[in-house]
Write a protein that holds these residues in place. Structure first.
Motif: not given
Length: 99
Positions: A70-71, A75, A86
């Protein structure tokens, strides 16, 4: 690679439980994606690296919801690698020879 580790209990060939510590599979996958894009990598290995990365992405999505791509995870990666990972999330792994 400086990746966090994941601890799990696996079953050995005799059926006994055994502790196992390994790199976070998301980081391993990011590394394999990176290898698959290197210009100095042998073509056969590049294809294998990409296939392995896509297979692990599929396993993570289907069988390991506790390790989301996920984000928050993306990150933690360098921007170029995060973008590559992604975009690879939607690809399907190759499951056999393409005859």
């Amino acid at each position: 690679m400086n990746a966090p580790s994941v601890d799990a209990i696996v079953v050995d060939e005799r059926g006994f439980p055994a502790p196992m510590t390994c790199p976070d599979p998301r980081h391993w996958t990011a590394h394999k994606l990176w290898l698959s894009q290197r210009n100095d990598r042998e073509p056969v290995k590049k294809g294998r690296d990409l296939a392995q990365a896509l297979a692990v992405i599929s396993l993570l999505k289907d069988r390991m919801p506790q390790l989301p791509i996920d984000a928050t995870f993306l990150a933690t990666l360098p921007k170029e690698l995060a973008n590559q990972m992604d975009s690879s999330i939607e690809k399907k792994p190759s499951v056999g020879p393409n005859w």
